[in-house]
Scaffold this active site. Structure first.
Site, PDB file in Angstrom:
ATOM      1  CG  HIS A 183      -4.324  -1.055   5.860  1.00  0.00           C
ATOM      2  ND1 HIS A 183      -5.702  -1.074   5.918  1.00  0.00           N
ATOM      3  CD2 HIS A 183      -3.977  -2.122   5.098  1.00  0.00           C
ATOM      4  CE1 HIS A 183      -6.149  -2.094   5.208  1.00  0.00           C
ATOM      5  NE2 HIS A 183      -5.122  -2.754   4.704  1.00  0.00           N
ATOM      6  CG  HIS A 209      -9.061  -3.712   2.113  1.00  0.00           C
ATOM      7  ND1 HIS A 209      -8.290  -3.292   1.052  1.00  0.00           N
ATOM      8  CD2 HIS A 209      -8.164  -4.164   3.022  1.00  0.00           C
ATOM      9  CE1 HIS A 209      -7.006  -3.494   1.306  1.00  0.00           C
ATOM     10  NE2 HIS A 209      -6.902  -4.017   2.504  1.00  0.00           N
ATOM     11  CG  HIS A 267      -6.987  -6.716   6.766  1.00  0.00           C
ATOM     12  ND1 HIS A 267      -6.506  -7.720   5.921  1.00  0.00           N
ATOM     13  CD2 HIS A 267      -6.707  -5.549   6.141  1.00  0.00           C
ATOM     14  CE1 HIS A 267      -5.951  -7.167   4.849  1.00  0.00           C
ATOM     15  NE2 HIS A 267      -6.040  -5.859   4.957  1.00  0.00           N
ATOM     16  CD  GLU A 325      -3.026  -1.132   0.256  1.00  0.00           C
ATOM     17  OE1 GLU A 325      -3.032  -0.210  -0.585  1.00  0.00           O
ATOM     18  OE2 GLU A 325      -3.861  -2.052   0.283  1.00  0.00           O
TER      19      GLU A 325
END
Ligand code: 2HA
Ligand code: ZN
Length: 280
Positions: A147, A219, A149, A124
């Protein structure tokens, strides 16, 4: 090379330690299956130019150029690397990059050609660089992008009725008093966009204009902040709200949620500003 950077730049060790600590939290939370998630921190100013040999460092192209970031230095997790490995072996799972003049390439100043192996910046990278550029220009003290999940947050974004920022924020706030206190502006909601794409960074920026946490539909989520722990905390609070919601549903009842009056009381008691419920 990595060790000598740490030795000659005393402020770097606490940053790396925070990344590895939070990497471990993400794994223990169950938010970091396989190589899921990524962390980056803008550390320009922490590293003294004289302590690294930029020209000797491996140079690699950037798929999307970032000329305005030329000269900036970032520490980040590597693509394909596991959060659970970062804690035990940070040198082979994180790296430090310097954006070169023109912004079309970067140099890995933490590793030599011999030690780099398959270590490359997070998949990313484009999103992270886009966000760092935005933060530097708008919130210069926010140097961290995390980031991850969280299953409970991803699950929320699969609900057709919740694909609306206002609706999803009402739900998040109403499940747990902390949520409106910690996130008075709520979270941003980014419609599903291809993972790793430049477009994902672009749409995320829009959502970050008013928020520190954004949900990436189907996501995961992303948070920005001054510290890695602080960004983690924001995601943790939102996830707790989602977790409470699903626990109630799994127990067979629709949660009552905090009433509008209770939320208003929290806003008045703890809020610095009125949350924008119409367009947040
Ligand atoms: O790093 O989570 O979004 C793996 C991912 C990509
Ligand atoms: Zn992801």
């Amino acid at each position: 090379m990595y060790q000598s950077l740490l030795d000659s730049n005393p402020s770097l060790s606490p940053v790396l330690a925070e990344i590895t600590r939070v990497g471990r939290y993400l794994w223990h939370k169950g938010w970091a299956e396989r190589n899921a998630g990524n962390i980056s921190v803008r550390i320009t100013g922490i590293l003294k130019e004289a302590t690294f040999d930029r020209i000797a460092a491996p140079e690699l192209p950037l798929s999307n150029p970032f000329p305005e970031l030329a000269g900036e230095i970032f520490i980040m997790t590597g693509t394909g690397k596991r959060m659970r490995d970062i804690y035990t072996d940070p040198f082979n799972n994180t790296l430090i990059i310097h954006i070169e003049k023109g912004g079309t390439a970067y140099r890995v100043i933490s590793h030599s050609i011999d030690t780099l192996g398959d270590l490359r910046p997070t998949s990313e990278l484009s999103s992270h660089l886009n966000i760092h550029l935005f933060l530097r220009n708008n919130r210069p003290n926010s140097k961290v992008v995390v980031h991850t999940h969280p299953g409970e947050l991803i699950a929320l974004t699969h609900h057709p009725d919740l694909k609306n920022e206002k609706v999803i924020n009402q739900l998040i706030w109403s499940m747990h008093p902390e949520a409106i206190v910690v996130l008075p502006k709520g979270v941003g909601l980014v419609p599903y966009t291809l993972t790793g794409s430049h477009s994902l960074g672009v749409v995320t920026l829009k959502a970050l204009e008013n928020h520190d946490v954004v949900l990436w539909e189907k996501h995961g989520c992303l948070a920005v902040g001054q510290g890695v722990e602080e960004a983690f905390d924001l995601i943790d609070v939102v996830s707790k709200s989602a977790d409470i919601y699903f626990k109630c549903r799994q127990a067979g009842f629709v949660p009552e949620g905090l009433t509008p009056e209770q939320l208003e009381q929290l806003r008045r008691a703890f809020g610095e500003e009125e949350p924008k419920t119409d367009d947040c």
